[in-house]
Write a protein that holds these residues in place. Structure first.
Motif, short mmCIF file in Angstrom:
data_model
loop_
_atom_site.label_atom_id
_atom_site.label_comp_id
_atom_site.label_asym_id
_atom_site.label_seq_id
_atom_site.Cartn_x
_atom_site.Cartn_y
_atom_site.Cartn_z
N UNK A 176 -15.78 -9.40 12.46
CA UNK A 176 -14.89 -10.48 12.86
C UNK A 176 -13.73 -10.50 11.86
N UNK A 177 -12.50 -10.50 12.38
CA UNK A 177 -11.32 -10.58 11.52
C UNK A 177 -10.74 -11.99 11.63
N UNK A 178 -10.38 -12.55 10.49
CA UNK A 178 -9.92 -13.93 10.42
C UNK A 178 -8.44 -13.99 10.09
N UNK A 179 -7.67 -14.69 10.95
CA UNK A 179 -6.22 -14.78 10.80
C UNK A 179 -5.82 -15.91 9.86
N UNK A 180 -4.66 -15.73 9.22
CA UNK A 180 -3.99 -16.74 8.39
C UNK A 180 -4.87 -17.25 7.24
N UNK A 181 -5.65 -16.35 6.67
CA UNK A 181 -6.43 -16.68 5.48
C UNK A 181 -5.48 -17.05 4.34
N UNK A 182 -5.83 -18.09 3.59
CA UNK A 182 -5.04 -18.48 2.42
C UNK A 182 -5.83 -18.44 1.13
N UNK A 183 -7.16 -18.61 1.22
CA UNK A 183 -7.98 -18.71 0.02
C UNK A 183 -9.41 -18.25 0.32
N UNK A 184 -10.20 -17.96 -0.73
CA UNK A 184 -11.56 -17.47 -0.52
C UNK A 184 -12.43 -18.41 0.30
N UNK A 185 -12.21 -19.71 0.16
CA UNK A 185 -13.02 -20.69 0.90
C UNK A 185 -12.88 -20.53 2.41
N UNK A 186 -11.75 -20.00 2.86
CA UNK A 186 -11.57 -19.76 4.30
C UNK A 186 -12.59 -18.75 4.80
N UNK A 212 -3.86 -14.24 -4.00
CA UNK A 212 -5.29 -14.39 -4.31
C UNK A 212 -6.11 -13.22 -3.78
N UNK A 213 -5.48 -12.06 -3.65
CA UNK A 213 -6.13 -10.94 -3.00
C UNK A 213 -7.43 -10.55 -3.69
N UNK A 214 -7.48 -10.59 -5.01
CA UNK A 214 -8.71 -10.22 -5.71
C UNK A 214 -9.84 -11.18 -5.40
N UNK A 215 -9.53 -12.48 -5.41
CA UNK A 215 -10.56 -13.48 -5.13
C UNK A 215 -11.03 -13.40 -3.68
N UNK A 242 3.47 -4.66 -1.04
CA UNK A 242 2.34 -5.54 -0.73
C UNK A 242 1.22 -4.78 -0.05
N UNK A 243 1.58 -3.89 0.86
CA UNK A 243 0.60 -3.05 1.54
C UNK A 243 -0.17 -2.21 0.53
N UNK A 244 0.54 -1.61 -0.40
CA UNK A 244 -0.10 -0.79 -1.44
C UNK A 244 -1.03 -1.63 -2.30
N UNK A 245 -0.60 -2.84 -2.63
CA UNK A 245 -1.43 -3.73 -3.45
C UNK A 245 -2.72 -4.08 -2.73
N UNK A 246 -2.63 -4.36 -1.44
CA UNK A 246 -3.83 -4.71 -0.66
C UNK A 246 -4.81 -3.55 -0.66
N UNK A 247 -4.30 -2.33 -0.40
CA UNK A 247 -5.17 -1.16 -0.35
C UNK A 247 -5.82 -0.89 -1.69
N UNK A 248 -5.06 -0.94 -2.75
CA UNK A 248 -5.59 -0.61 -4.07
C UNK A 248 -6.55 -1.68 -4.60
N UNK A 249 -6.29 -2.94 -4.28
CA UNK A 249 -7.23 -3.99 -4.69
C UNK A 249 -8.55 -3.82 -3.97
N UNK A 250 -8.49 -3.52 -2.67
CA UNK A 250 -9.71 -3.28 -1.91
C UNK A 250 -10.47 -2.08 -2.46
N UNK A 251 -9.76 -1.00 -2.78
CA UNK A 251 -10.40 0.18 -3.36
C UNK A 251 -11.08 -0.15 -4.68
#
Length: 451
Positions: A176-186, A212-215, A242-251
């Protein structure tokens, strides 16, 4: 050559029959996406059943719409420098809560019509805002509203979203993919609704989520660079970073990453991608994303299976020139101890295949997070786990029974891989499994030469 980067194809009017869904799977789609923005809850349920009946090994991703704000006022022309008053209801916000309690402040920007129009808030009332027009133009009902500076406090889920999540859980979809996430609590809120057996992916499309990509990664199974709204809420020139940051944080954190939106957009109406689109997909592969996604290209395109085939060709060509760093092992030496060693051994031995014996998929995920040079054949007794692993970079799941005796389990795993023609005579195979407990993390490495 085995393609490492996975392909997600969106099912829509151009590819929703049983025959068309089968064609998508045969063309190379690993995951089929259902966009809840364009389907009723009943249609979602029926589509899940149809996919399961004709493509049982493919994973299903249900993309929850979320609270997309749209302008519902009357059509008007906005002139640069003019002062305009919008009721909160005009821009899709709640009128039962004071505007200030919804996080709206003087100085915040409001972007309309996918960022083509821009206004800045100069006065905040209880149920209205007064704005100064920065970039004018025609404003028509139904156009999107983005508020990049505002952490919106509306409920993350609409009533339809909750119904769609209930169907996704009941039908045991993989993601399930969740749209418009703002924070980990979402993410935590949705995980309570969807249960522990469904992977939850956070769509990163707001500046607040990027900060808050890491959290967010820490509580998610994966993240998606949703470049549509992200490209509206951020200056367009910083979206690649931003795209690169998302990929590298996930990695680094060992979670799944997806690159989405307009990757082969011209193939909605053309049989050939533009050179810029080829470069875009290649960039996503080089960033290290687990998967790349097709949206309108397959949902409403002129030849959905061909779009999938083209995406596969681009990914395969890009992967020949890419060796990804093992950021996960460098950051998580304890979690990645055995799998990083297996990955390093495979590289030193120029191994043809890494063979992972896994019940839950966790050990295989850790191995994939190390981004080894050899493809990973993941042997699991669970069809559900096998489908989930279709989303993960470099993993080729095979469903096979797991013997309680480890030597027998390895022998049967090798047999299963042979039957799928994933290993052959002369191949060097690095095997990774748990000797202490079949359901625990891998703790032992074997080296095998196929005769």
């Amino acid at each position: 050559m085995m393609r490492r980067t996975k392909i997600i194809a969106t099912v829509g009017p151009a590819c929703s029959t049983s025959e068309q869904i089968t064609a998508l799977a045969n063309a190379g789609a690993d995951v089929l996406r259902i966009n809840c923005s364009h389907q009723s809850t009943q249609q979602i349920s029926e589509l899940i059943d149809r996919i399961r009946s004709v493509a049982p090994s493919v994973a299903i991703l249900v993309d929850i719409q979320g609270p997309k704000h749209r302008y519902i006022g009357s059509e008007q022309m906005l002139h640069s420098g003019a002062l305009i008053t919008f009721a909160l209801s005009d821009i899709g916000l709640s009128t039962t809560t004071d505007a200030r309690e919804q996080g709206i402040e003087v100085g915040h920007r409001v972007l309309l019509n996918d960022g083509r129009l821009e206004v800045v808030i100069e006065k905040v009332g209880r149920d209205s805002i007064e704005v100064r027009v920065v970039q004018g133009g025609a404003l028509k009902p139904g156009k999107g509203v983005n508020m990049p500076d505002t952490e919106v406090t509306d409920d993350l889920l609409t009533a339809k979203d909750r119904s769609d999540i209930a169907v996704a859980r009941a039908k045991a979809v993989e993601v399930v993919a969740l749209s418009f996430v703002q924070k980990p609590q979402d993410i935590e809120q949705v995980r309570e609704l969807v249960g522990s057996n469904v992977m939850v992916v956070a769509k990163i499309e707001r500046p607040q989520a990027l900060e808050r990509i890491s959290e967010i990664c820490a509580v998610s199974d994966g993240v998606m660079a949703a470049r549509g709204d992200l490209g509206v809420e951020l200056p367009f020139e910083v979206v690649p970073a931003a795209q690169h940051k998302i990929a590298r944080t996930a990695l680094t954190q060992g979670v799944i990453s997806i690159c989405a939106t307009e990757m082969l957009e011209s193939m909605t109406t053309s049989t050939r991608p533009t050179r810029a689109e080829v470069a875009d997909v290649t960039g996503a592969v080089r960033d290290g994303f687990d998967a790349v996604m097709l949206s309108g290209e397959t949902a409403v395109g002129i030849d959905p299976p061909h779009a999938v085939e083209v995406m596969a060709r681009i990914c395969e060509a890009a992967e020949k020139e890419v060796v990804l760093p093992n950021l996960f092992a460098d950051t998580n030496p304890m979690r990645a101890g055995v799998t990083a060693s297996a990955s390093a051994l495979a590289k030193r031995m120029s191994a043809d295949v890494l063979l992972s014996l896994t019940f839950t998929g966790h050990s295989a995920l850790l191995l994939a997070a190390c981004r080894p040079t050899a493809p990973i054949v993941a042997i699991t007794p669970s069809e559900v786990v096998a489908r989930q692993m279709r989303l993960v970079w470099g993993l080729y799941p095979v469903v096979a029974e797991r013997a309680s005796d480890l030597d027998e389990a390895i022998a049967s795993a090798l047999t299963a891989a042979r039957k799928q023609q994933l290993i052959g005579p002369g191949n060097t195979v690095v095997i990774c499994a748990s000797r202490s407990n079949p359901r625990s993390n891998a703790d032992t490495i074997w080296l095998h030469t196929e005769r």
